[in-house]
Motif scaffolding. Sequence first.
Motif, PDB file in Angstrom:
ATOM      1  N   ALA A 246      50.154  18.040  35.929  1.00 38.69           N
ATOM      2  CA  ALA A 246      49.700  17.740  37.295  1.00 38.69           C
ATOM      3  C   ALA A 246      48.213  17.360  37.319  1.00 38.69           C
ATOM      4  CB  ALA A 246      49.939  18.952  38.196  1.00 38.69           C
ATOM      5  N   GLU A 247      47.618  17.290  36.132  1.00 36.68           N
ATOM      6  CA  GLU A 247      46.199  16.948  35.987  1.00 36.68           C
ATOM      7  C   GLU A 247      45.284  17.898  36.749  1.00 36.68           C
ATOM      8  OE1 GLU A 247      45.766  12.792  36.777  1.00 36.68           O
ATOM      9  OE2 GLU A 247      47.055  12.249  35.101  1.00 36.68           O
ATOM     10  N   VAL A 248      45.652  19.160  36.729  1.00 39.76           N
ATOM     11  CA  VAL A 248      44.784  20.193  37.296  1.00 39.76           C
ATOM     12  C   VAL A 248      44.025  20.809  36.115  1.00 39.76           C
ATOM     13  CG1 VAL A 248      44.722  22.434  38.459  1.00 39.76           C
ATOM     14  CG2 VAL A 248      46.336  20.683  39.215  1.00 39.76           C
ATOM     15  N   GLY A 249      42.705  20.641  36.114  1.00 40.88           N
ATOM     16  CA  GLY A 249      41.908  21.171  35.003  1.00 40.88           C
ATOM     17  C   GLY A 249      41.783  22.678  35.105  1.00 40.88           C
ATOM     18  N   PHE A 250      41.888  23.392  33.985  1.00 37.76           N
ATOM     19  CA  PHE A 250      41.746  24.850  34.024  1.00 37.76           C
ATOM     20  C   PHE A 250      41.186  25.347  32.705  1.00 37.76           C
ATOM     21  CE2 PHE A 250      45.912  23.910  32.316  1.00 37.76           C
ATOM     22  CZ  PHE A 250      46.017  24.749  31.223  1.00 37.76           C
ATOM     23  N   LYS A 251      40.705  26.568  32.735  1.00 39.93           N
ATOM     24  CA  LYS A 251      40.233  27.217  31.516  1.00 39.93           C
ATOM     25  C   LYS A 251      40.976  28.537  31.394  1.00 39.93           C
ATOM     26  CE  LYS A 251      36.215  29.469  30.619  1.00 39.93           C
ATOM     27  NZ  LYS A 251      34.857  29.805  30.986  1.00 39.93           N
ATOM     28  N   VAL A 252      41.418  28.867  30.184  1.00 41.41           N
ATOM     29  CA  VAL A 252      42.060  30.175  30.014  1.00 41.41           C
ATOM     30  C   VAL A 252      40.963  31.189  29.699  1.00 41.41           C
ATOM     31  CG1 VAL A 252      43.684  31.550  28.646  1.00 41.41           C
ATOM     32  CG2 VAL A 252      44.212  29.160  29.186  1.00 41.41           C
ATOM     33  N   ASP A 253      40.899  32.236  30.495  1.00 39.46           N
ATOM     34  CA  ASP A 253      39.966  33.330  30.211  1.00 39.46           C
ATOM     35  C   ASP A 253      40.818  34.541  29.820  1.00 39.46           C
ATOM     36  OD1 ASP A 253      38.387  35.541  30.184  1.00 39.46           O
ATOM     37  OD2 ASP A 253      37.405  35.160  32.111  1.00 39.46           O
ATOM     38  N   PRO A 254      40.883  34.819  28.512  1.00 41.10           N
ATOM     39  CA  PRO A 254      41.820  35.864  28.052  1.00 41.10           C
ATOM     40  C   PRO A 254      41.468  37.258  28.538  1.00 41.10           C
ATOM     41  CG  PRO A 254      40.490  35.016  26.237  1.00 41.10           C
ATOM     42  CD  PRO A 254      40.108  34.227  27.434  1.00 41.10           C
ATOM     43  N   TYR A 255      40.283  37.413  29.165  1.00 44.50           N
ATOM     44  CA  TYR A 255      39.911  38.738  29.657  1.00 44.50           C
ATOM     45  C   TYR A 255      39.990  38.835  31.181  1.00 44.50           C
ATOM     46  CZ  TYR A 255      38.370  39.500  24.894  1.00 44.50           C
ATOM     47  OH  TYR A 255      38.340  39.621  23.531  1.00 44.50           O
ATOM     48  N   LEU A 256      40.529  37.802  31.810  1.00 44.62           N
ATOM     49  CA  LEU A 256      40.628  37.875  33.281  1.00 44.62           C
ATOM     50  C   LEU A 256      41.723  38.873  33.682  1.00 44.62           C
ATOM     51  CD1 LEU A 256      39.968  36.735  36.170  1.00 44.62           C
ATOM     52  CD2 LEU A 256      41.814  35.104  35.798  1.00 44.62           C
ATOM     53  N   VAL A 257      41.327  39.924  34.359  1.00 46.40           N
ATOM     54  CA  VAL A 257      42.311  40.815  34.999  1.00 46.40           C
ATOM     55  C   VAL A 257      41.881  40.875  36.448  1.00 46.40           C
ATOM     56  CG1 VAL A 257      42.943  42.252  33.035  1.00 46.40           C
ATOM     57  CG2 VAL A 257      40.938  42.840  34.398  1.00 46.40           C
ATOM     58  N   ARG A 258      42.697  41.348  37.326  1.00 48.55           N
ATOM     59  CA  ARG A 258      42.329  41.325  38.732  1.00 48.55           C
ATOM     60  C   ARG A 258      42.204  42.749  39.254  1.00 48.55           C
ATOM     61  NH1 ARG A 258      41.053  38.713  41.684  1.00 48.55           N
ATOM     62  NH2 ARG A 258      42.659  38.653  43.263  1.00 48.55           N
ATOM     63  N   GLY A 259      41.475  42.888  40.348  1.00 44.10           N
ATOM     64  CA  GLY A 259      41.174  44.224  40.856  1.00 44.10           C
ATOM     65  C   GLY A 259      42.309  44.898  41.615  1.00 44.10           C
ATOM     66  N   LEU A 260      43.486  44.269  41.639  1.00 44.21           N
ATOM     67  CA  LEU A 260      44.621  44.883  42.331  1.00 44.21           C
ATOM     68  C   LEU A 260      45.712  45.118  41.281  1.00 44.21           C
ATOM     69  CD1 LEU A 260      43.562  42.145  44.190  1.00 44.21           C
ATOM     70  CD2 LEU A 260      44.670  43.552  45.888  1.00 44.21           C
TER      71      LEU A 260
END
Length: 422
Positions: A246-260
């Motif tokens: 879909a040509e959506v640019g993204f970066k994988v951040d292997p340490y991203l967790v969320r506060g919920l």
Amino acid sequence: MEKIKSLKGVNDILPEEASMWSYITGIARSSFSYWGYEEIILPIIEESRLFVRGIGEQTDIVEKELYAFTDKGGRNISLRPEATASTVRAYLEHSFDQKGVPARFFYCGPMFRGEKPQSGRNRQFYQFGVEVLGADSPLHDVEVIIPAWNFLNKLGLKKTELIINSVGCAGDKENYSRLLLDYVQEYGDGLCKNCQERAKRNVLRILDCKNPACREVLRRAPRIIDNLCAECTRHFSLVQTTLEDAEVGFKVDPYLVRGLDYYTRTVFEIHHSGLGAQSAICAGGRYDNLIAELGGRSEGAAGFAFGMERTLLAVRAEDIDLPVNHPPRVYAIALGESARLRLFSISRRLRQEGVSVVMNYEDKSLKAQMRQADKQHSPYVLLLGQEELDREEIVLRDMTTAEQTSIRLETVVKDIKAKVLA
Ligand code: HAM
């Protein structure tokens, strides 16, 4: 009496800003509707246990930030800190889970968290977002991320970055928590006090710590995406290839967790580089266990929420001129009582014909009223004094060219409408 002020972290949204809010929610509502998201209006208060169960007892939101109180009937009630748990509650309460098709909702409204206020962080803030429930396919993750991304493009924002990660299924989270705990225990005292506490209660939260010493320790920590089960690996891989397609640019951040606590598998955040510490303007992800947790059967779901205040800060940081703030077309000035009554009636008829008019009712000089007209930035001024009344005429002044035209009172509404709406 001393003047009463608004509470700390709770702001008035003044007219100029309010018109931008409506413009932004209007764009969100219409662009998300192309993906089938329909508006749901959820209550602002809920039973506290909805959030305690839904968001997780050991999250900052539930532990420290919930505005909870006991009402006069002895019920434990909270101001909602977010809308995902309420959406799931409504989904189950109104049997959307019995319909055999995913339910797609859009919502907007105020949320409440007792956080320390700073720029982009308020105690009452406004979110708009979507949720798709009864949705197991990885394509559902993408059908929440793409509209969020497209929406930002529509607003004209450029300095945005999408970061994604997978936190795996419940089993993966459990295994990974053990791995992370083993790893951080080696560093014991090297972690901040908060993280030492988190290690005991909810070790994944350590990944969110901003303390430089903890960040250094975490740089070499095991990564959850290297420890996903086969099914979660396949799921995350499909999300990434579909986003690429879909040509959506993204970066994988292997340490991203969320506060919920409710997230499983895909999580994401969209950051804006012009915002400083509170740079996440949008956040969301998949939550496969929340529906069952709140009494439904086991089925997947995904969604996101934008923070309105931060979205506007981003719009300002990029100097984007939103097409809002239309001053009234006409500022009406009357001199003398009979002219005022006549002009009041003309103004009323003009409004019925779709011309916006503001009028001053005070007995002020022409000069004073012209000064007020200037402040209103209306492109036209209508002027009626005794002299004009005697001639059965009214004066229309074009404020840009300073050109003045006399118009017969007989045909005033038709003629003015033709001129000022042309
Ligand atoms: P959240 O990350 O807590 O996620 O909030 C989403 C967004 O709301 C943030 O990225 C931020 O822009 C805004 N926000 C959060 N707290 C504040 C605050 N104190 N002041 C100003 N803005 C704030 C959720 O709320 C999830 N319910 C999102 C979601 C929906 N996940 C799945 N579906």
